[in-house]
Design a protein around this motif. Sequence first.
Motif, mmCIF file in Angstrom:
data_model
loop_
_atom_site.group_PDB
_atom_site.id
_atom_site.type_symbol
_atom_site.label_atom_id
_atom_site.label_comp_id
_atom_site.label_asym_id
_atom_site.label_seq_id
_atom_site.Cartn_x
_atom_site.Cartn_y
_atom_site.Cartn_z
ATOM 1 N N ILE A 26 0.852 -1.300 -0.149
ATOM 2 C CA ILE A 26 0.053 -0.140 -0.112
ATOM 3 C C ILE A 26 1.004 1.126 -0.147
ATOM 4 O O ILE A 26 1.780 1.424 0.935
ATOM 5 C CB ILE A 26 -0.817 0.116 1.313
ATOM 6 C CG1 ILE A 26 -1.836 -1.239 1.316
ATOM 7 C CG2 ILE A 26 -1.799 1.266 1.247
ATOM 8 C CD1 ILE A 26 -2.800 -1.260 2.337
ATOM 9 N N GLY A 27 0.518 2.301 -0.766
ATOM 10 C CA GLY A 27 1.285 3.397 -0.938
ATOM 11 C C GLY A 27 2.784 3.305 -1.797
ATOM 12 O O GLY A 27 3.358 4.337 -1.287
ATOM 13 N N GLY A 28 3.122 2.388 -2.265
ATOM 14 C CA GLY A 28 4.179 2.047 -2.905
ATOM 15 C C GLY A 28 4.313 2.427 -4.305
ATOM 16 O O GLY A 28 3.527 3.066 -4.971
ATOM 17 N N LEU A 170 9.655 2.231 4.476
ATOM 18 C CA LEU A 170 8.762 2.110 5.833
ATOM 19 C C LEU A 170 9.880 2.489 6.835
ATOM 20 O O LEU A 170 11.044 2.168 6.949
ATOM 21 C CB LEU A 170 8.032 0.875 6.262
ATOM 22 C CG LEU A 170 7.015 0.545 5.097
ATOM 23 C CD1 LEU A 170 6.845 -0.982 5.358
ATOM 24 C CD2 LEU A 170 5.955 1.154 5.148
ATOM 25 N N LYS A 171 9.298 3.277 8.001
ATOM 26 C CA LYS A 171 10.076 3.510 9.158
ATOM 27 C C LYS A 171 10.082 2.405 10.207
ATOM 28 O O LYS A 171 8.994 2.098 10.500
ATOM 29 C CB LYS A 171 9.646 4.999 9.572
ATOM 30 C CG LYS A 171 10.672 5.365 10.729
ATOM 31 C CD LYS A 171 10.148 6.778 11.305
ATOM 32 C CE LYS A 171 10.413 7.928 10.112
ATOM 33 N NZ LYS A 171 9.965 9.082 10.618
ATOM 34 N N VAL A 172 10.965 1.979 10.946
ATOM 35 C CA VAL A 172 10.976 1.126 11.970
ATOM 36 C C VAL A 172 10.625 2.274 13.396
ATOM 37 O O VAL A 172 11.313 3.112 13.587
ATOM 38 C CB VAL A 172 12.323 0.358 12.229
ATOM 39 C CG1 VAL A 172 12.606 -0.319 13.602
ATOM 40 C CG2 VAL A 172 12.674 -0.285 10.956
ATOM 41 N N LEU A 173 9.886 1.548 14.155
ATOM 42 C CA LEU A 173 9.444 2.538 15.161
ATOM 43 C C LEU A 173 9.899 1.952 16.462
ATOM 44 O O LEU A 173 10.508 0.711 16.278
ATOM 45 C CB LEU A 173 7.871 2.417 15.231
ATOM 46 C CG LEU A 173 6.896 2.768 13.910
ATOM 47 C CD1 LEU A 173 5.358 2.611 14.383
ATOM 48 C CD2 LEU A 173 7.501 4.197 13.589
ATOM 49 N N GLY A 198 6.094 1.096 10.282
ATOM 50 C CA GLY A 198 5.093 1.842 9.428
ATOM 51 C C GLY A 198 4.806 3.113 10.294
ATOM 52 O O GLY A 198 4.044 2.924 11.298
ATOM 53 N N ASP A 199 4.963 4.153 9.878
ATOM 54 C CA ASP A 199 4.645 5.342 10.466
ATOM 55 C C ASP A 199 3.026 5.578 10.405
ATOM 56 O O ASP A 199 2.670 5.389 9.130
ATOM 57 C CB ASP A 199 5.140 6.471 9.644
ATOM 58 C CG ASP A 199 4.952 8.098 10.665
ATOM 59 O OD1 ASP A 199 3.893 7.971 11.238
ATOM 60 O OD2 ASP A 199 5.741 8.921 10.551
ATOM 61 N N PRO A 200 2.153 5.715 11.461
ATOM 62 C CA PRO A 200 0.615 5.997 11.205
ATOM 63 C C PRO A 200 0.415 6.844 10.666
ATOM 64 O O PRO A 200 -0.811 7.064 10.289
ATOM 65 C CB PRO A 200 0.259 5.680 12.628
ATOM 66 C CG PRO A 200 1.739 6.063 13.559
ATOM 67 C CD PRO A 200 2.581 5.578 12.773
ATOM 68 N N LYS A 201 1.260 8.048 10.472
ATOM 69 C CA LYS A 201 0.682 9.202 9.871
ATOM 70 C C LYS A 201 0.946 9.049 8.295
ATOM 71 O O LYS A 201 0.508 10.011 7.500
ATOM 72 C CB LYS A 201 1.794 10.350 10.268
ATOM 73 C CG LYS A 201 1.452 10.685 11.637
ATOM 74 C CD LYS A 201 2.641 11.678 12.060
ATOM 75 C CE LYS A 201 2.533 12.010 13.535
ATOM 76 N NZ LYS A 201 3.665 12.988 14.159
ATOM 77 N N GLU A 202 1.550 7.990 7.649
ATOM 78 C CA GLU A 202 1.716 7.845 6.432
ATOM 79 C C GLU A 202 0.868 6.810 5.745
ATOM 80 O O GLU A 202 0.897 5.737 6.497
ATOM 81 C CB GLU A 202 3.270 7.516 5.944
ATOM 82 C CG GLU A 202 4.084 8.630 6.344
ATOM 83 C CD GLU A 202 5.558 8.389 6.070
ATOM 84 O OE1 GLU A 202 5.844 7.208 5.616
ATOM 85 O OE2 GLU A 202 6.449 9.452 6.376
ATOM 86 N N HIS A 203 0.235 6.583 4.812
ATOM 87 C CA HIS A 203 -0.514 5.519 4.130
ATOM 88 C C HIS A 203 0.306 4.541 3.254
ATOM 89 O O HIS A 203 0.170 4.630 2.308
ATOM 90 C CB HIS A 203 -1.620 6.115 3.539
ATOM 91 C CG HIS A 203 -2.856 5.059 3.159
ATOM 92 N ND1 HIS A 203 -3.473 4.430 3.829
ATOM 93 C CD2 HIS A 203 -3.151 4.607 1.748
ATOM 94 C CE1 HIS A 203 -4.196 3.588 3.366
ATOM 95 N NE2 HIS A 203 -3.915 3.543 1.986
#
Length: 257
Positions: A26-28, A170-173, A198-203
């Motif tokens: 998604i979003g890629g 994707l970002k590691v949280l 995965g940053d919840p602010k990004e789809h």
Amino acid sequence: MVTMLILILLPVAFLLPPGAGAGEIIGGQEAQPHSRPYMAYLTIRRKDQSFHCGGFLVSENFVLTAAHCNGDNITVCLGAHNIKQREQSQQKISVCRQILHPKYNRQTHNNDIMLLQLEHKAELNEQVMLIRLPPAHRRVKPGTVCSVAGWGRTSALSEVLPDTLREVDLKVLDDEACPNYPGATYPKYKTRMMMCVGDPKEHKASFQGDSGGPLVCGKRAQGVVSWGPVNGSPPRVYARVSTFIPWIRRTMRRLQP
């Protein structure tokens, strides 16, 4: 009453159905052809059902994937970009042995990792290569930007499957991001064996059945796509590869011909 119903349903919403279809990104965007030569496309038969997962080549005759991608019969396709075409680069090899982690639990998603031993060695070339694994127990720093790839739907609302490999960054949280995510809970999240990504602010996210594909950080496979919300929203959970390095190395040594 509505609030109570939401609280009851939330834990269910975070489970991936067993045998979910492959590689939803998604979003890629579409990946450069053969830029990820370690990627494997798995065709899996389980009773009367057929589904797909991702995986990645870690040895000439071993593919690493998620344990929930197990089945009665698995065929691995290496060197693929367009899975609907017979590309000359493709190598299709049957799996002769599925080695699930001995403590894998389908209900809790603990130890969601599996080695697939191929019937014969893959032929390594520019389109088919191994990916490096991380040192044992060495964690990825929060904030690190990694990437994941797979074949499948590009939206949770669409069932159309693209033919070509897609990828997303994707970002590691932080380890506490999933357990403390506001508005919902990840009750089955275990920091030692899982990564929150995965940053919840990004789809942007992996999704059902990207399952088994690698989370790549600095050219090493640090995670295996495991589970997350059924609506495709981030953050999502990956099996932490570094935790399982001793088991992976020990198992491959034992089974090498």
